[in-house]
Write a protein that holds these residues in place. Structure first.
Motif, mmCIF file in Angstrom:
data_model
loop_
_atom_site.group_PDB
_atom_site.id
_atom_site.type_symbol
_atom_site.label_atom_id
_atom_site.label_comp_id
_atom_site.label_asym_id
_atom_site.label_seq_id
_atom_site.Cartn_x
_atom_site.Cartn_y
_atom_site.Cartn_z
ATOM 1 N N THR A 166 0.827 -1.208 0.000
ATOM 2 C CA THR A 166 0.000 0.000 0.000
ATOM 3 C C THR A 166 0.851 1.244 0.000
ATOM 4 O O THR A 166 0.635 2.165 -0.784
ATOM 5 C CB THR A 166 -0.930 0.001 1.233
ATOM 6 O OG1 THR A 166 -1.767 -1.136 1.179
ATOM 7 C CG2 THR A 166 -1.756 1.278 1.251
ATOM 8 N N SER A 167 1.880 1.288 0.873
ATOM 9 C CA SER A 167 2.719 2.484 0.925
ATOM 10 C C SER A 167 3.513 2.646 -0.342
ATOM 11 O O SER A 167 3.751 3.746 -0.815
ATOM 12 C CB SER A 167 3.647 2.427 2.140
ATOM 13 O OG SER A 167 4.535 1.339 2.028
ATOM 14 N N ARG A 168 3.954 1.504 -0.933
ATOM 15 C CA ARG A 168 4.719 1.588 -2.173
ATOM 16 C C ARG A 168 3.878 2.156 -3.299
ATOM 17 O O ARG A 168 4.304 3.004 -4.068
ATOM 18 C CB ARG A 168 5.216 0.181 -2.544
ATOM 19 C CG ARG A 168 5.922 0.123 -3.867
ATOM 20 C CD ARG A 168 6.589 -1.232 -4.054
ATOM 21 N NE ARG A 168 5.653 -2.333 -3.907
ATOM 22 C CZ ARG A 168 4.798 -2.680 -4.853
ATOM 23 N NH1 ARG A 168 4.756 -2.020 -5.991
ATOM 24 N NH2 ARG A 168 3.977 -3.692 -4.676
ATOM 25 N N ARG A 169 2.628 1.694 -3.407
ATOM 26 C CA ARG A 169 1.757 2.209 -4.464
ATOM 27 C C ARG A 169 1.405 3.667 -4.231
ATOM 28 O O ARG A 169 1.331 4.457 -5.179
ATOM 29 C CB ARG A 169 0.481 1.363 -4.552
ATOM 30 C CG ARG A 169 0.719 -0.038 -5.102
ATOM 31 C CD ARG A 169 -0.568 -0.822 -5.174
ATOM 32 N NE ARG A 169 -0.329 -2.156 -5.664
ATOM 33 C CZ ARG A 169 -0.292 -2.486 -6.933
ATOM 34 N NH1 ARG A 169 -0.454 -1.557 -7.857
ATOM 35 N NH2 ARG A 169 -0.077 -3.741 -7.301
ATOM 36 N N ALA A 170 1.170 4.058 -2.983
ATOM 37 C CA ALA A 170 0.859 5.464 -2.689
ATOM 38 C C ALA A 170 2.013 6.354 -3.079
ATOM 39 O O ALA A 170 1.831 7.426 -3.666
ATOM 40 C CB ALA A 170 0.546 5.627 -1.199
ATOM 41 N N ALA A 171 3.226 5.913 -2.781
ATOM 42 C CA ALA A 171 4.391 6.724 -3.135
ATOM 43 C C ALA A 171 4.551 6.817 -4.634
ATOM 44 O O ALA A 171 4.925 7.850 -5.181
ATOM 45 C CB ALA A 171 5.648 6.108 -2.510
ATOM 46 N N LEU A 172 4.297 5.712 -5.339
ATOM 47 C CA LEU A 172 4.414 5.708 -6.789
ATOM 48 C C LEU A 172 3.563 6.756 -7.436
ATOM 49 O O LEU A 172 3.988 7.503 -8.298
ATOM 50 C CB LEU A 172 4.027 4.318 -7.321
ATOM 51 C CG LEU A 172 3.836 4.212 -8.835
ATOM 52 C CD1 LEU A 172 5.158 4.445 -9.539
ATOM 53 C CD2 LEU A 172 3.263 2.846 -9.186
ATOM 54 N N PHE A 173 2.310 6.870 -7.006
ATOM 55 C CA PHE A 173 1.408 7.795 -7.667
ATOM 56 C C PHE A 173 1.517 9.205 -7.121
ATOM 57 O O PHE A 173 1.028 10.140 -7.742
ATOM 58 C CB PHE A 173 -0.029 7.281 -7.577
ATOM 59 C CG PHE A 173 -0.209 6.040 -8.394
ATOM 60 C CD1 PHE A 173 -0.192 6.090 -9.780
ATOM 61 C CD2 PHE A 173 -0.334 4.797 -7.784
ATOM 62 C CE1 PHE A 173 -0.334 4.943 -10.526
ATOM 63 C CE2 PHE A 173 -0.460 3.655 -8.537
ATOM 64 C CZ PHE A 173 -0.466 3.721 -9.914
ATOM 65 N N MET A 231 12.442 13.272 -4.921
ATOM 66 C CA MET A 231 11.445 12.215 -4.796
ATOM 67 C C MET A 231 12.061 10.929 -4.255
ATOM 68 O O MET A 231 11.413 10.132 -3.605
ATOM 69 C CB MET A 231 10.761 11.971 -6.136
ATOM 70 C CG MET A 231 9.969 13.181 -6.574
ATOM 71 S SD MET A 231 9.229 12.965 -8.191
ATOM 72 C CE MET A 231 8.671 14.641 -8.494
ATOM 73 N N GLY A 232 13.344 10.716 -4.588
ATOM 74 C CA GLY A 232 14.140 9.713 -3.918
ATOM 75 C C GLY A 232 13.542 8.329 -3.856
ATOM 76 O O GLY A 232 12.901 7.845 -4.771
ATOM 77 N N HIS A 233 13.785 7.664 -2.712
ATOM 78 C CA HIS A 233 13.536 6.232 -2.629
ATOM 79 C C HIS A 233 12.077 5.883 -2.451
ATOM 80 O O HIS A 233 11.725 4.706 -2.466
ATOM 81 C CB HIS A 233 14.358 5.639 -1.483
ATOM 82 C CG HIS A 233 13.890 6.067 -0.120
ATOM 83 N ND1 HIS A 233 14.348 7.210 0.486
ATOM 84 C CD2 HIS A 233 12.998 5.518 0.745
ATOM 85 C CE1 HIS A 233 13.772 7.338 1.672
ATOM 86 N NE2 HIS A 233 12.950 6.334 1.849
ATOM 87 N N ASP A 234 11.178 6.862 -2.249
ATOM 88 C CA ASP A 234 9.764 6.539 -2.103
ATOM 89 C C ASP A 234 9.096 6.240 -3.438
ATOM 90 O O ASP A 234 7.909 5.988 -3.483
ATOM 91 C CB ASP A 234 9.035 7.703 -1.406
ATOM 92 C CG ASP A 234 9.349 7.744 0.076
ATOM 93 O OD1 ASP A 234 9.647 6.682 0.640
ATOM 94 O OD2 ASP A 234 9.303 8.835 0.658
ATOM 95 N N MET A 235 9.845 6.302 -4.536
ATOM 96 C CA MET A 235 9.279 6.112 -5.860
ATOM 97 C C MET A 235 9.308 4.639 -6.259
ATOM 98 O O MET A 235 10.368 4.075 -6.493
ATOM 99 C CB MET A 235 10.069 6.936 -6.881
ATOM 100 C CG MET A 235 9.581 6.800 -8.300
ATOM 101 S SD MET A 235 10.709 7.629 -9.435
ATOM 102 C CE MET A 235 12.190 6.649 -9.224
ATOM 103 N N GLY A 236 8.142 4.013 -6.289
ATOM 104 C CA GLY A 236 7.988 2.710 -6.911
ATOM 105 C C GLY A 236 8.991 1.644 -6.538
ATOM 106 O O GLY A 236 9.628 1.084 -7.414
ATOM 107 N N GLY A 237 9.155 1.335 -5.250
ATOM 108 C CA GLY A 237 10.023 0.244 -4.842
ATOM 109 C C GLY A 237 11.482 0.601 -4.714
ATOM 110 O O GLY A 237 12.312 -0.287 -4.489
ATOM 111 N N MET A 238 11.819 1.876 -4.838
ATOM 112 C CA MET A 238 13.211 2.288 -4.697
ATOM 113 C C MET A 238 13.683 2.072 -3.260
ATOM 114 O O MET A 238 12.953 2.314 -2.300
ATOM 115 C CB MET A 238 13.375 3.760 -5.071
ATOM 116 C CG MET A 238 13.205 4.057 -6.543
ATOM 117 S SD MET A 238 14.657 3.611 -7.530
ATOM 118 C CE MET A 238 15.676 5.068 -7.284
#
Length: 203
Positions: A5-12, A124-131
């Motif tokens: 959930t957190s990964r997808r939220a960060a992605l978008f 945006m760093g590591h919160d982007m899509g599994g970074m």
């Protein structure tokens, strides 16, 4: 590990922030273009793609996926000095062989689109899509043997899942034929590698 959930939220969240920057670039006047060019890269009339050929979703995809792939290469480069597992060594080599050409391809598009040098997503760093974060990578680099292998596999599964999310998003929203072809290839290849890594973890 982060939750799905957190990964997808960060992605978008990341594309929403980037839209503002891209919109600012699109609406600059001739007088303003030189300062913005220092951030986004200059557009060459002979190489820039027609706006009808691509949209903001295509640009954002490459701008995010290039640093995403670069981190995967960084992680893959750790394997030969920390593991002697043949299957993991082979997987790391395949990731390097597959993702570097994709980076080159996307960087070519970004240059053509006049968006070739935007600080690899900057804050945006590591919160982007599994970074992974810098702390995650330091921890990984400090490990060896079986502990390194398990941690690497778990991190790379999450990393691949983030790439698939981004690829599926641009398949829905993008218009550039090359980007959509690449996104489909990423979904297929990285899902196959996820299945392989999960089997390795289970074994």
């Amino acid at each position: 590990m982060r939750t799905t959930t957190s990964r997808r939220a960060a992605l978008f969240a990341a594309p929403a922030l980037l839209v503002l920057g891209l919109t600012a670039c699109v609406t600059t006047t001739d007088d303003d273009r030189a300062p913005m060019g220092s951030m986004m890269g200059s557009r060459s009339p002979s190489t820039a793609g027609s706006p009808a050929d691509h949209d903001q979703a295509d640009v954002m995809f490459s701008m995010m996926m290039v640093p995403h792939h670069e981190q995967a290469l960084e992680m893959a480069a750790l394997v030969p000095t920390r593991s002697d597992d043949p299957a993991l060594l082979d997987l790391a080599r395949r990731i390097e062989a597959g993702q570097q050409p994709e980076i080159d391809r996307m960087e070519g598009w970004l240059e053509d689109w006049g968006a070739g040098s935007m600080d690899r997503m900057g804050s945006m760093g590591h919160d982007m899509g599994g970074m992974m974060s810098a702390a995650d990578l330091r921890e990984l680099a400090s490990l060896e043997g079986a502990e390194f292998e398990r941690t690497w596999l778990r991190m790379m599964v999450e990393h691949h899942e983030g790439a698939i999310d981004m690829a599926e998003d641009v398949l829905r929203r993008g218009t550039h034929a090359g980007t959509k072809d690449l996104a489909l290839a990423i979904v297929k290849a990285q899902q196959r590698e996820i299945d392989e890594m999960q089997a390795m973890l289970a074994g």
